[in-house]
Design a protein around this motif. Structure first.
Motif, PDB file in Angstrom:
ATOM      1  N   GLY A  82       0.797  -1.214   0.000  1.00 44.45           N
ATOM      2  CA  GLY A  82       0.000   0.000   0.000  1.00 44.45           C
ATOM      3  C   GLY A  82       0.831   1.265   0.000  1.00 44.45           C
ATOM      4  O   GLY A  82       2.032   1.248   0.302  1.00 44.45           O
ATOM      5  N   TRP A  83       0.161   2.354  -0.375  1.00 41.54           N
ATOM      6  CA  TRP A  83       0.723   3.703  -0.302  1.00 41.54           C
ATOM      7  C   TRP A  83      -0.101   4.518   0.699  1.00 41.54           C
ATOM      8  O   TRP A  83      -1.333   4.466   0.681  1.00 41.54           O
ATOM      9  N   PHE A  84       0.590   5.286   1.513  1.00 39.71           N
ATOM     10  CA  PHE A  84      -0.015   6.220   2.438  1.00 39.71           C
ATOM     11  C   PHE A  84       0.666   7.572   2.271  1.00 39.71           C
ATOM     12  O   PHE A  84       1.731   7.664   1.664  1.00 39.71           O
ATOM     13  N   ARG A  85       0.044   8.607   2.825  1.00 39.43           N
ATOM     14  CA  ARG A  85       0.690   9.918   2.825  1.00 39.43           C
ATOM     15  C   ARG A  85       0.372  10.638   4.120  1.00 39.43           C
ATOM     16  O   ARG A  85      -0.637  10.355   4.778  1.00 39.43           O
TER      17      ARG A  85
ATOM     18  N   VAL B  25      -3.771   5.954   0.666  1.00 37.63           N
ATOM     19  CA  VAL B  25      -3.843   6.444  -0.707  1.00 37.63           C
ATOM     20  C   VAL B  25      -4.288   5.343  -1.661  1.00 37.63           C
ATOM     21  O   VAL B  25      -5.248   5.511  -2.418  1.00 37.63           O
ATOM     22  N   ALA B  26      -3.588   4.218  -1.646  1.00 41.86           N
ATOM     23  CA  ALA B  26      -3.913   3.137  -2.590  1.00 41.86           C
ATOM     24  C   ALA B  26      -3.277   1.836  -2.118  1.00 41.86           C
ATOM     25  O   ALA B  26      -2.305   1.852  -1.360  1.00 41.86           O
TER      26      ALA B  26
ATOM     27  N   ALA C  76      -6.525  -8.185   2.029  1.00 40.16           N
ATOM     28  CA  ALA C  76      -7.528  -7.380   1.328  1.00 40.16           C
ATOM     29  C   ALA C  76      -7.007  -5.989   1.018  1.00 40.16           C
ATOM     30  O   ALA C  76      -6.446  -5.314   1.885  1.00 40.16           O
ATOM     31  N   VAL C  77      -7.217  -5.519  -0.199  1.00 37.42           N
ATOM     32  CA  VAL C  77      -6.771  -4.177  -0.587  1.00 37.42           C
ATOM     33  C   VAL C  77      -7.632  -3.097   0.060  1.00 37.42           C
ATOM     34  O   VAL C  77      -7.264  -1.928   0.055  1.00 37.42           O
ATOM     35  N   THR C  78      -8.766  -3.479   0.627  1.00 40.19           N
ATOM     36  CA  THR C  78      -9.659  -2.506   1.248  1.00 40.19           C
ATOM     37  C   THR C  78      -9.278  -2.195   2.696  1.00 40.19           C
ATOM     38  O   THR C  78      -9.951  -1.414   3.362  1.00 40.19           O
ATOM     39  N   ARG C  79      -8.224  -2.819   3.182  1.00 34.44           N
ATOM     40  CA  ARG C  79      -7.714  -2.480   4.522  1.00 34.44           C
ATOM     41  C   ARG C  79      -7.004  -1.143   4.425  1.00 34.44           C
ATOM     42  O   ARG C  79      -5.976  -1.043   3.765  1.00 34.44           O
TER      43      ARG C  79
ATOM     44  N   THR D 248      -6.985  -3.609  -7.097  1.00 32.68           N
ATOM     45  CA  THR D 248      -6.482  -2.384  -6.475  1.00 32.68           C
ATOM     46  C   THR D 248      -7.616  -1.644  -5.781  1.00 32.68           C
ATOM     47  O   THR D 248      -8.803  -1.885  -6.042  1.00 32.68           O
ATOM     48  N   HIS D 249      -7.223  -0.730  -4.922  1.00 39.24           N
ATOM     49  CA  HIS D 249      -8.190   0.111  -4.224  1.00 39.24           C
ATOM     50  C   HIS D 249      -7.533   1.478  -4.040  1.00 39.24           C
ATOM     51  O   HIS D 249      -6.375   1.560  -3.635  1.00 39.24           O
TER      52      HIS D 249
END
Length: 128
Positions: free
Chosen positions: A38-41, A51-52, A106-109, A61-62
């Motif tokens: 994942g990516w965060f900011r 972010v994604a 899960a990508v929704t986490r 992807t999410h």
């Protein structure tokens, strides 16, 4: 020791584009291709935000609503690298961007607590 290294940040004008990379290397990271990433900011004075995310195979992807349609996450498992293509950048996208390895599939986490290993971050600054 798990190591994630982000690159590609910088200063860009509003409406411009950047592509961030996150390279993974480690003896104990076993196989990069097994993990959702994942990516965060995080902007100054604000909480770290999602972010994604992309699943291990790269076929799910999410994206956060704030970046949907402008940012795209992808990965190349042969290169142990994840990417974030950022288009139509806005001043409010200014932040330090971090990549992280998910503890869950899960990508929704979207909580930072669902991620265990983090990179050091790369600064993205969008001028108006």
């Amino acid at each position: 020791q798990v190591q994630l290294v982000e690159s590609g940040g910088g200063l860009v004008q509003a409406g411009g584009s950047l592509r961030l990379s996150c390279a993974a290397s480690s003896r104990t990271f076993t196989i990069f291709s097994l993990y959702t990433m994942g990516w965060f900011r995080q902007a100054p004075g604000k909480e770290r935000e999602f972010v994604a995310a992309i699943n291990s195979r790269g076929d799910d992807t999410h994206h956060a609503d704030s970046v949907k349609g402008r940012f795209t996450v992808s990965r190349d498992n042969a290169k142990n690298t994840m990417y974030l293509q950022m288009n139509s950048l806005k001043p409010e996208d200014t932040a330090v961007y971090y990549c992280a390895r998910s503890k869950k599939g899960a990508v929704t986490r979207v909580s930072p607590d669902d991620y265990d290993y983090w990179g050091q971050g790369t600064q993205v600054t969008v001028s108006s």
